[in-house]
Design a protein around this motif. Structure first.
Motif, PDB file in Angstrom:
ATOM      1  N   THR A 195      -4.942  11.254   6.014  1.00  0.00           N
ATOM      2  CA  THR A 195      -5.805  11.554   4.878  1.00  0.00           C
ATOM      3  C   THR A 195      -5.017  11.524   3.583  1.00  0.00           C
ATOM      4  O   THR A 195      -4.005  12.204   3.445  1.00  0.00           O
ATOM      5  N   ALA A 196      -5.472  10.703   2.641  1.00  0.00           N
ATOM      6  CA  ALA A 196      -4.765  10.536   1.374  1.00  0.00           C
ATOM      7  C   ALA A 196      -5.557   9.589   0.488  1.00  0.00           C
ATOM      8  O   ALA A 196      -6.498   8.930   0.942  1.00  0.00           O
ATOM      9  N   VAL A 197      -5.131   9.517  -0.749  1.00  0.00           N
ATOM     10  CA  VAL A 197      -5.588   8.450  -1.626  1.00  0.00           C
ATOM     11  C   VAL A 197      -4.632   7.273  -1.436  1.00  0.00           C
ATOM     12  O   VAL A 197      -3.420   7.438  -1.541  1.00  0.00           O
ATOM     13  N   TYR A 198      -5.204   6.136  -1.117  1.00  0.00           N
ATOM     14  CA  TYR A 198      -4.410   4.935  -0.867  1.00  0.00           C
ATOM     15  C   TYR A 198      -4.446   4.031  -2.100  1.00  0.00           C
ATOM     16  O   TYR A 198      -5.514   3.736  -2.637  1.00  0.00           O
ATOM     17  N   TYR A 199      -3.271   3.592  -2.516  1.00  0.00           N
ATOM     18  CA  TYR A 199      -3.138   2.745  -3.686  1.00  0.00           C
ATOM     19  C   TYR A 199      -2.567   1.392  -3.278  1.00  0.00           C
ATOM     20  O   TYR A 199      -1.599   1.328  -2.515  1.00  0.00           O
ATOM     21  N   CYS A 200      -3.147   0.322  -3.820  1.00  0.00           N
ATOM     22  CA  CYS A 200      -2.521  -0.976  -3.629  1.00  0.00           C
ATOM     23  C   CYS A 200      -1.637  -1.282  -4.839  1.00  0.00           C
ATOM     24  O   CYS A 200      -1.901  -0.808  -5.944  1.00  0.00           O
ATOM     25  N   ALA A 201      -0.605  -2.047  -4.589  1.00  0.00           N
ATOM     26  CA  ALA A 201       0.363  -2.356  -5.628  1.00  0.00           C
ATOM     27  C   ALA A 201       0.857  -3.784  -5.438  1.00  0.00           C
ATOM     28  O   ALA A 201       0.775  -4.334  -4.331  1.00  0.00           O
TER      29      ALA A 201
ATOM     30  N   TRP B  41       0.851  -1.188   0.000  1.00  0.00           N
ATOM     31  CA  TRP B  41       0.000   0.000   0.000  1.00  0.00           C
ATOM     32  C   TRP B  41       0.890   1.243   0.000  1.00  0.00           C
ATOM     33  O   TRP B  41       1.865   1.301   0.761  1.00  0.00           O
ATOM     34  N   PHE B  42       0.517   2.169  -0.828  1.00  0.00           N
ATOM     35  CA  PHE B  42       1.139   3.478  -0.844  1.00  0.00           C
ATOM     36  C   PHE B  42       0.021   4.500  -0.716  1.00  0.00           C
ATOM     37  O   PHE B  42      -1.137   4.205  -0.976  1.00  0.00           O
ATOM     38  N   ARG B  43       0.373   5.700  -0.332  1.00  0.00           N
ATOM     39  CA  ARG B  43      -0.634   6.745  -0.234  1.00  0.00           C
ATOM     40  C   ARG B  43      -0.065   8.059  -0.739  1.00  0.00           C
ATOM     41  O   ARG B  43       1.147   8.276  -0.723  1.00  0.00           O
ATOM     42  N   GLN B  44      -0.967   8.903  -1.179  1.00  0.00           N
ATOM     43  CA  GLN B  44      -0.550  10.216  -1.665  1.00  0.00           C
ATOM     44  C   GLN B  44      -1.561  11.256  -1.221  1.00  0.00           C
ATOM     45  O   GLN B  44      -2.753  11.167  -1.567  1.00  0.00           O
ATOM     46  N   ALA B  45      -1.082  12.203  -0.458  1.00  0.00           N
ATOM     47  CA  ALA B  45      -1.916  13.315  -0.007  1.00  0.00           C
ATOM     48  C   ALA B  45      -1.763  14.465  -0.998  1.00  0.00           C
ATOM     49  O   ALA B  45      -0.757  14.542  -1.711  1.00  0.00           O
ATOM     50  N   PRO B  46      -2.731  15.361  -1.052  1.00  0.00           N
ATOM     51  CA  PRO B  46      -2.656  16.485  -1.987  1.00  0.00           C
ATOM     52  C   PRO B  46      -1.371  17.288  -1.802  1.00  0.00           C
ATOM     53  O   PRO B  46      -1.020  17.661  -0.684  1.00  0.00           O
ATOM     54  N   GLY B  47      -0.675  17.504  -2.889  1.00  0.00           N
ATOM     55  CA  GLY B  47       0.535  18.300  -2.855  1.00  0.00           C
ATOM     56  C   GLY B  47       1.751  17.595  -2.296  1.00  0.00           C
ATOM     57  O   GLY B  47       2.803  18.224  -2.115  1.00  0.00           O
ATOM     58  N   LYS B  48       1.618  16.297  -2.009  1.00  0.00           N
ATOM     59  CA  LYS B  48       2.746  15.556  -1.431  1.00  0.00           C
ATOM     60  C   LYS B  48       3.136  14.401  -2.342  1.00  0.00           C
ATOM     61  O   LYS B  48       2.364  13.961  -3.189  1.00  0.00           O
ATOM     62  N   GLU B  49       4.329  13.878  -2.109  1.00  0.00           N
ATOM     63  CA  GLU B  49       4.794  12.740  -2.888  1.00  0.00           C
ATOM     64  C   GLU B  49       4.147  11.450  -2.383  1.00  0.00           C
ATOM     65  O   GLU B  49       3.687  11.376  -1.247  1.00  0.00           O
ATOM     66  N   ARG B  50       4.156  10.458  -3.241  1.00  0.00           N
ATOM     67  CA  ARG B  50       3.621   9.160  -2.852  1.00  0.00           C
ATOM     68  C   ARG B  50       4.484   8.572  -1.739  1.00  0.00           C
ATOM     69  O   ARG B  50       5.706   8.616  -1.798  1.00  0.00           O
ATOM     70  N   GLU B  51       3.826   8.015  -0.742  1.00  0.00           N
ATOM     71  CA  GLU B  51       4.499   7.524   0.461  1.00  0.00           C
ATOM     72  C   GLU B  51       4.213   6.050   0.665  1.00  0.00           C
ATOM     73  O   GLU B  51       3.069   5.612   0.530  1.00  0.00           O
TER      74      GLU B  51
END
Length: 125
Positions: free
Chosen positions: A90-96, A35-45
């Motif tokens: 708070t972020a969009v969470y992506y599975c990979a 899982w990675f996440r990306q908040a507005p204006g930030k890099e993917r974490e």
């Protein structure tokens, strides 16, 4: 491999939420899912990852002790149980997912070849 993430939503600070990511297509025991996440204006974490064949896990520093990653091999699904949520989660969470990721590379987004659509998690204060 196709990935379908679900489970995002709105939750109050201190609450819990569980994300799911179902894998389909050519899945193997050597798969690593993360899982990675990306908040507005930030890099993917990087958030968390699990290697299916030996269940080795890895967590980002900001979520250690609060998030737990697991997998159900019968359902080809990984889960991210999130507890004690904070507004900064708070972020969009992506599975990979990808095959053959060594442990030292599990936190690197470049190691993952397959990505699902994101699911939005919003934590209100």
């Amino acid at each position: 491999v196709q990935l379908q993430a679900s489970g995002g939503g709105l939750v109050q600070a201190g609450g819990s939420l569980r994300l799911s990511c179902a894998a389909s297509g050519r899945t193997f025991s050597g798969l690593t899912m993360g899982w990675f996440r990306q908040a507005p204006g930030k890099e993917r974490e990087f958030v968390a990852a699990i290697r299916w064949r030996d269940r080795i896990t890895s967590y980002g520093e900001s979520v250690k002790g609060r998030f737990t990653i697991s997998r159900d091999s019968l359902k080809d699904t990984e889960y991210l149980q999130m507890r004690s949520l904070k507004p900064e989660d708070t972020a969009v969470y992506y599975c990979a997912a990808s095959q053959g990721i060594i442990v030292s590379a599990m936190q690197n987004s470049m190691s993952y070849h397959y990505w699902g659509q994101g699911t939005l998690v919003t934590v209100s204060s």
